[in-house]
Scaffold this motif. Structure first.
Motif, short mmCIF file in Angstrom:
data_model
loop_
_atom_site.label_atom_id
_atom_site.label_comp_id
_atom_site.label_asym_id
_atom_site.label_seq_id
_atom_site.Cartn_x
_atom_site.Cartn_y
_atom_site.Cartn_z
N ARG A 182 0.85 -1.20 0.00
CA ARG A 182 0.00 0.00 0.00
C ARG A 182 0.88 1.25 0.00
N SER A 239 -5.83 3.56 -0.06
CA SER A 239 -7.29 3.62 0.03
C SER A 239 -7.98 2.98 -1.16
N VAL A 292 -7.34 0.10 -2.52
CA VAL A 292 -7.47 -1.36 -2.41
C VAL A 292 -8.93 -1.75 -2.20
N GLU A 293 -9.66 -0.92 -1.46
CA GLU A 293 -11.08 -1.20 -1.19
C GLU A 293 -12.02 -0.32 -2.00
N SER A 294 -11.53 0.29 -3.08
CA SER A 294 -12.40 1.17 -3.87
C SER A 294 -13.45 0.36 -4.62
N SER A 311 -12.18 -1.85 -7.31
CA SER A 311 -11.23 -2.91 -6.96
C SER A 311 -11.89 -4.28 -6.97
N ARG A 312 -11.17 -5.25 -7.54
CA ARG A 312 -11.60 -6.64 -7.51
C ARG A 312 -10.55 -7.50 -6.79
N PHE A 327 -10.00 -8.41 -3.59
CA PHE A 327 -10.45 -9.46 -2.68
C PHE A 327 -11.35 -10.46 -3.40
N ARG A 328 -12.02 -10.03 -4.46
CA ARG A 328 -12.78 -10.97 -5.29
C ARG A 328 -11.85 -11.96 -5.96
#
Length: 292
Positions: free
Chosen positions: A253, A260, A262-264, A267-268, A270-271
């Protein structure tokens, strides 16, 4: 096909078949259980996502699992990787998942093996299951690869993810561009480089790669990398509305991308991790059933 060592082994039909198996599992179709079979995870380099998701995938398929790290193997006593795999085969292991640092060594080790071997990353070589889960995530969003513009940004010279994806995406009909520092360019992958500012305005998929600090002697440039080559908030704001952000993780990061983001909503990341379990289940299933 007995082993999965490289994306270059797979035809488009084989890739799409793996996706069909994964999608059926995702939609609740009961997978064949392999309660009489054994998997061995031989990880000689550090891993969180790949090792953990293979373990979960194996257990969901009913496999008994052996975990072998660098200190658990007789390779510390001088045994070759080939002999280690032959030993696992001799004691009844059906599939071995191997991460190690030598590019291409698995090709020689698997010539006379009856157990199946999956390459979970060979140094700077390839990482086929990471590529498959990346491709699956792209297909999930766009439903096609034809003319989807994928920009791959980062440490290309040391990236097994870039090598696997560059080949497979092109084979499937995507348009692929690359962003990197001049000293990290790799002509064996491509000579088609663009800037990050061009990429954010043009691409449908922005695939960021981790800077592999462990493979670099000089880390001094990472402080300016984000502004010169990474994904800042200002650049993210210029992306197409439908565009998505991907990263194989772990993410540095504030280096490859603003933390920030990473969770926008785009963003995929974590998918991709969720899809990693499903895809690895599908790969294991097709190998164990002799359908790959």
């Amino acid at each position: 096909m007995k082993h999965l060592l490289s994306m270059k082994q797979l035809t488009n039909d084989q890739i799409l078949n793996i996706f069909n198996v994964a999608r059926a599992m995702e939609h609740g179709q009961r997978s064949a259980m392999h309660t009489d079979k054994f998997a061995a995870n031989l990880f000689l380099e550090p891993s969180t996502r790949t090792k953990s998701s293979f373990h979960i995938a194996e257990r969901k398929l009913g496999l008994d699992v052996l975990h072998l790290g660098e200190n658990d193997s007789s390779m510390t006593k001088g045994e070759s990787l080939s002999d280690t795999l032959k030993t696992l085969e001799a004691i009844g292991v059906n599939v071995a998942v191997v991460r190690q640092s030598e590019v291409g060594v698995l090709n020689d080790c698997t010539e006379d093996l009856n157990l199946s071997v999956i390459n979970a990353g060979d140094g700077c070589g390839e990482h086929p299951t990471q590529s498959l889960l990346d491709l699956y995530t792209i297909q999930e969003h766009f439903h096609t690869f034809e003319n989807v513009h994928v920009a791959i940004a980062g440490d290309l010279k040391h990236s097994r993810v870039a090598r696997s994806n560059a080949h497979a995406l092109t084979q499937l009909g995507a348009r692929v561009s690359f962003i990197t520092k001049p000293e990290w360019q790799d002509d064996s992958i491509t000579n088609h480089y663009i800037t990050m500012d061009e990429a954010v305005e043009q691409c449908d998929v922005l695939m960021l790669l981790r800077i592999q600090h462990e493979r670099h002697n000089d880390r001094s440039s990472q402080t300016t990398y984000l502004e010169e080559y990474g994904l800042t908030k200002q650049r993210e704001a210029k992306m197409k509305d439908h565009a998505i952000i991907m990263h194989p993780a772990p993410v540095n990061r504030g280096v490859e991308m603003d933390g920030s983001l990473v969770e926008s909503p785009k963003s995929r990341i974590f998918r991709q991790m969720t899809n990693g379990v499903t895809i690895r289940m599908a790969v294991l299933q097709t190998l164990l059933k002799g359908e790959l």
